[in-house]
Write a protein that holds these residues in place. Structure first.
Motif, PDB file in Angstrom:
ATOM      1  N   GLN A   1     -23.833 -53.087   6.093  1.00 57.63           N
ATOM      2  CA  GLN A   1     -22.536 -52.462   5.860  1.00 57.63           C
ATOM      3  C   GLN A   1     -22.294 -51.296   6.823  1.00 57.63           C
ATOM      4  OE1 GLN A   1     -20.000 -53.472   4.015  1.00 57.63           O
ATOM      5  NE2 GLN A   1     -21.204 -55.244   3.361  1.00 57.63           N
ATOM      6  N   GLU A   2     -23.347 -50.536   7.079  1.00 60.07           N
ATOM      7  CA  GLU A   2     -23.228 -49.407   8.015  1.00 60.07           C
ATOM      8  C   GLU A   2     -22.836 -49.904   9.407  1.00 60.07           C
ATOM      9  OE1 GLU A   2     -26.238 -46.225  10.141  1.00 60.07           O
ATOM     10  OE2 GLU A   2     -26.819 -47.087   8.221  1.00 60.07           O
TER      11      GLU A   2
ATOM     12  N   ASP B   1     -27.420 -52.427   2.953  1.00 59.22           N
ATOM     13  CA  ASP B   1     -26.897 -51.101   3.319  1.00 59.22           C
ATOM     14  C   ASP B   1     -26.766 -50.954   4.829  1.00 59.22           C
ATOM     15  OD1 ASP B   1     -26.736 -50.355   0.660  1.00 59.22           O
ATOM     16  OD2 ASP B   1     -28.696 -49.362   0.662  1.00 59.22           O
TER      17      ASP B   1
END
Length: 54
Positions: free
Chosen positions: A29-30, A26
């Motif tokens: 991806q951020e 996560d």
């Protein structure tokens, strides 16, 4: 062009961080989405500078 190269180096370091489990998917991806936005801004700047020099 140096800034573009530095951005690509950063993207590799982020990928390496994910592969070594320093960051999770996560967070990867951020950060990757932020680098994409920075890339778009850089391209816009390069186009603007190129047009101003003509």
């Amino acid at each position: 062009m140096i800034a573009r190269g530095s951005l690509e180096e950063l993207k590799y370091q982020i990928l390496l961080s994910k592969d070594l489990n320093y960051i999770n998917e996560d967070k990867y991806q951020e950060i990757l989405n932020i680098t994409k936005e920075v890339g778009r801004l850089l391209n816009g700047l390069m186009v603007a500078v190129d047009k101003s020099g003509k």
